[in-house]
Design an enzyme around this catalytic site. Structure first.
Site, mmCIF file in Angstrom:
data_model
loop_
_atom_site.group_PDB
_atom_site.id
_atom_site.type_symbol
_atom_site.label_atom_id
_atom_site.label_comp_id
_atom_site.label_asym_id
_atom_site.label_seq_id
_atom_site.Cartn_x
_atom_site.Cartn_y
_atom_site.Cartn_z
ATOM 1 N N TYR A 145 0.823 -1.214 0.000
ATOM 2 C CA TYR A 145 0.000 0.000 0.000
ATOM 3 C C TYR A 145 0.854 1.260 0.000
ATOM 4 O O TYR A 145 0.487 2.270 -0.603
ATOM 5 C CB TYR A 145 -0.902 0.038 1.243
ATOM 6 C CG TYR A 145 -2.232 -0.639 1.065
ATOM 7 C CD1 TYR A 145 -2.307 -2.003 0.833
ATOM 8 C CD2 TYR A 145 -3.416 0.088 1.146
ATOM 9 C CE1 TYR A 145 -3.525 -2.634 0.684
ATOM 10 C CE2 TYR A 145 -4.644 -0.530 0.998
ATOM 11 C CZ TYR A 145 -4.700 -1.883 0.762
ATOM 12 O OH TYR A 145 -5.914 -2.501 0.620
ATOM 13 N N LYS A 195 2.844 -15.577 2.475
ATOM 14 C CA LYS A 195 3.056 -16.297 1.212
ATOM 15 C C LYS A 195 4.557 -16.571 1.153
ATOM 16 O O LYS A 195 5.273 -16.118 0.247
ATOM 17 C CB LYS A 195 2.560 -15.432 0.039
ATOM 18 C CG LYS A 195 2.534 -16.144 -1.301
ATOM 19 C CD LYS A 195 1.436 -17.189 -1.434
ATOM 20 C CE LYS A 195 1.583 -17.955 -2.743
ATOM 21 N NZ LYS A 195 0.607 -19.071 -2.865
ATOM 22 N N ASP A 227 -3.363 -18.245 0.270
ATOM 23 C CA ASP A 227 -4.366 -18.913 -0.569
ATOM 24 C C ASP A 227 -5.088 -20.004 0.230
ATOM 25 O O ASP A 227 -6.315 -20.143 0.179
ATOM 26 C CB ASP A 227 -3.738 -19.471 -1.857
ATOM 27 C CG ASP A 227 -2.462 -20.270 -1.622
ATOM 28 O OD1 ASP A 227 -1.907 -20.225 -0.507
ATOM 29 O OD2 ASP A 227 -2.004 -20.944 -2.570
ATOM 30 N N ASP A 251 -6.504 -6.992 3.796
ATOM 31 C CA ASP A 251 -7.605 -6.306 3.120
ATOM 32 C C ASP A 251 -8.528 -7.345 2.507
ATOM 33 O O ASP A 251 -9.754 -7.297 2.670
ATOM 34 C CB ASP A 251 -7.033 -5.384 2.033
ATOM 35 C CG ASP A 251 -8.126 -4.676 1.271
ATOM 36 O OD1 ASP A 251 -9.083 -4.214 1.914
ATOM 37 O OD2 ASP A 251 -8.033 -4.608 0.025
ATOM 38 N N ASP A 255 -12.393 -8.877 4.095
ATOM 39 C CA ASP A 255 -13.659 -8.805 3.349
ATOM 40 C C ASP A 255 -14.302 -10.184 3.278
ATOM 41 O O ASP A 255 -15.517 -10.327 3.416
ATOM 42 C CB ASP A 255 -13.432 -8.300 1.916
ATOM 43 C CG ASP A 255 -13.808 -6.836 1.752
ATOM 44 O OD1 ASP A 255 -13.615 -6.074 2.731
ATOM 45 O OD2 ASP A 255 -14.279 -6.457 0.669
HETATM 46 C C1 IPM Z 1 -10.461 -1.192 3.707
HETATM 47 C C2 IPM Z 1 -10.685 -0.591 2.350
HETATM 48 C C3 IPM Z 1 -9.511 0.317 2.018
HETATM 49 C C4 IPM Z 1 -8.250 -0.525 2.003
HETATM 50 C C5 IPM Z 1 -9.673 1.089 0.686
HETATM 51 C C6 IPM Z 1 -10.962 1.856 0.648
HETATM 52 C C7 IPM Z 1 -8.497 1.983 0.400
HETATM 53 O O1 IPM Z 1 -10.851 -1.584 1.387
HETATM 54 O O2 IPM Z 1 -10.379 -0.449 4.698
HETATM 55 O O3 IPM Z 1 -10.383 -2.414 3.803
HETATM 56 O O4 IPM Z 1 -7.923 -1.124 0.960
HETATM 57 O O5 IPM Z 1 -7.578 -0.584 3.017
HETATM 58 MG MG MG Z 2 -10.941 -3.541 2.176
#
Ligand code: IPM
Ligand code: MG
Length: 367
Positions: A145, A195, A227, A251, A255
Site C-alpha cells: 500500500y 506467502k 491462498d 484487506d 472482506d
Molecule cells: C479497507 C478498504 C480500504 C483498504 C480502501 C478503501 C483503500 O478496502 O479499509 O479495507 O484497501 O484498506
Molecule cells: Mg478492504
C-alpha cells in the site's frame, strides 16, 4: 471530577451520517449511565468534504483529529466521486492518509457470526452450528500500500506500472505483538498468514513470527499460506481464533471474513497506533462495511457496526470498558430479542423488522 474526553466525529458519505446518529445516541446514553462526558467535533471527510472544500481530507479535519482522544469514522465514497483522479477520491485521498498520518498500524477486524444469525452467512449452516468469532489483525501502514517506489512509466514504448511490497522487521514485530496480545485475551490460538513460498517479505514475516512467539509461550502459533487461509476461512471459519497478516492480504481476507459472518452491517473495526502510557491507544473506529450508496438516506441501514465501533473506541482509546461492554451486551440482547434490519432479517416468527432508528431504539432500550 467527572471524566471527559474529546472525540472527532467524521460521518462521511452514504449511510455514514444516519448510522452515526444512532451511535451518538448510544454514546449519550452510556455517558449518562457511567458518569463521563465527551466533547464531539463533527468534521467533514470524503465526498462530503470534496463537495464543500474541494479536498477529501481538509487540514481542519486533521487538526480536529489531532486534538482528540480518538476518531469515530462513518464511511466515505460513492458513485458521485468515482470519476475523480484516484488520489483525490474519498477512499485514497482520506482514509489512507489518516492511517499514515496517525501511524494507525494495527487494524482489528472482529468477524463475529452470532449463533442466531448463522442463516445470514453464505457458509452452510451445518458447518457453523454455533456461529464463529474470528479476530483478523491486519497490518495497516506498510506493505505494498505504501511501499516506494511505486508508479507508472513508459518502457520500450509501452506503459509499465509497479508497486513495492516492503516490510521492516520492526513493522512486522509490532503488529505480531498486537496479535499475540489479542490472542492471550481470547482463545490463545494465532494463525499467521503469509506467502512465504514466494515472497521475501513473507519469509521475514514468518521468521519474525517464530521469534515473537517465544515471548508468548501460551499462545499456539501456526502458519498458513494466504491462498490456503482464504480456503480454510470458508471451509471452517469456526476453527480460527486470531488471524494476523500483512496489509494487502488482510484487506482481502477481512472482506471474505466479513462476508461469511453474514452481514457487513454488523462488524466494527479499530485502527490503532502505538500503545500509550497507561495502556490506551489513539485510534480510528469505523464500520467494516462501506458507504452503501444504494441504501443511503432510506433509513434502513443497520447501525450496529457503527454502534459497536463506538464501543471499541470507548475500550481502546478512552478506557471506558464498562460502558463498552454494556453497549456490546445491549446489541447482543437486541439481536437475541429478534430485532432485525433488512440485511439480517429472514421473516421468521419472532422477528421484529426495524429500520436504522428502530435498531438504535432497541439497543438504547436494553442499555
Ligand atoms: C479497507 C478498504 C480500504 C483498504 C480502501 C478503501 C483503500 O478496502 O479499509 O479495507 O484497501 O484498506
Ligand atoms: Mg478492504
Amino acid at each position: 471530577m467527572s471524566r471527559s474526553y474529546r472525540i472527532a466525529v467524521l460521518s462521511g458519505d452514504g449511510i455514514g451520517p444516519e448510522v452515526m446518529t444512532e451511535a451518538l445516541r448510544v454514546l449519550d446514553a452510556v455517558e449518562a449511565k457511567f458518569g463521563f462526558t465527551t466533547t464531539r467535533e463533527e468534521r467533514l471527510v470524503g465526498g462530503a468534504a470534496i463537495d464543500a472544500t474541494g479536498h477529501p481530507l481538509p487540514t481542519e479535519t486533521v487538526a480536529s483529529c489531532e486534538q482528540s482522544d480518538g476518531i469515530l469514522f462513518g464511511s466515505v465514497g460513492g458513485p458521485k466521486w468515482e470519476s475523480l483522479p484516484p488520489d483525490i477520491q474519498p477512499e485514497r485521498g482520506a482514509l489512507l492518509p489518516i492511517r499514515k498520518h496517525f501511524g494507525l498500524f494495527a487494524n482489528l477486524r472482529p468477524g463475529v457470526c452470532l449463533p442466531s444469525l448463522t442463516h445470514a452467512s453464505p457458509v452452510k449452516n451445518e458447518l457453523i452450528p454455533n456461529g464463529f468469532n474470528v479476530l483478523c489483525v491486519r497490518e495497516l501502514t506498510g506493505g505494498v500500500y505504501f511501499g516506494q517506489p511505486k508508479g507508472r512509466e513508459e518502457r520500450d514504448g509501452e506503459p509499465v506500472a509497479f508497486d513495492t511490497m516492503i516490510y521492516r522487521k520492526s513493522e512486522i514485530d509490532r503488529i505480531l505483538r498486537v496479535a499475540f496480545t489479542a490472542a492471550m485475551g481470547r482463545g490463545k490460538r494465532l494463525v499467521s498468514v503469509d506467502k512465504a513460498n514466494v515472497l521475501a517479505t513473507s519469509v521475514l514475516w514468518r521468521e519474525t513470527a517464530v521469534e515473537v512467539a517465544k515471548d508468548f509461550p501460551e499462545v499456539e502459533l501456526s502458519h498458513l499460506y494466504v491462498d490456503n487461509a482464504a480456503m480454510q476461512l470458508v471451509r471452517r471459519p469456526d476453527s480460527f481464533d486470531v488471524l494476523v497478516t500483512e496489509n494487502l492480504f488482510g484487506d482481502i481476507l477481512s472482506d471474505e471474513m466479513a462476508m461469511i459472518s453474514g452481514s457487513l452491517g454488523m462488524l466494527p473495526s479499530a485502527s490503532l497506533g502505538k500503545q500509550k502510557e497507561g495502556g490506551l491507544y489513539f485510534g480510528m473506529y469505523e464500520p467494516s462495511g462501506g458507504s452503501a450508496p444504494d441504501i443511503a438516506g432510506k433509513g434502513v441501514a443497520n447501525p450496529i457496526a457503527q454502534i459497536l465501533s463506538a464501543a471499541m473506541l470507548l475500550r481502546f482509546s478512552l478506557g471506558e470498558n464498562e460502558a463498552a461492554s454494556a453497549i456490546e451486551a445491549a446489541v447482543a440482547k437486541a439481536i437475541d430479542d429478534g430485532f432485525r434490519t433488512g440485511d439480517i432479517a429472514t421473516g421468521a416468527a419472532g422477528e421484529t423488522k426495524v429500520g436504522t432508528t428502530g435498531m438504535g431504539d432497541a439497543v438504547l432500550a436494553r442499555l
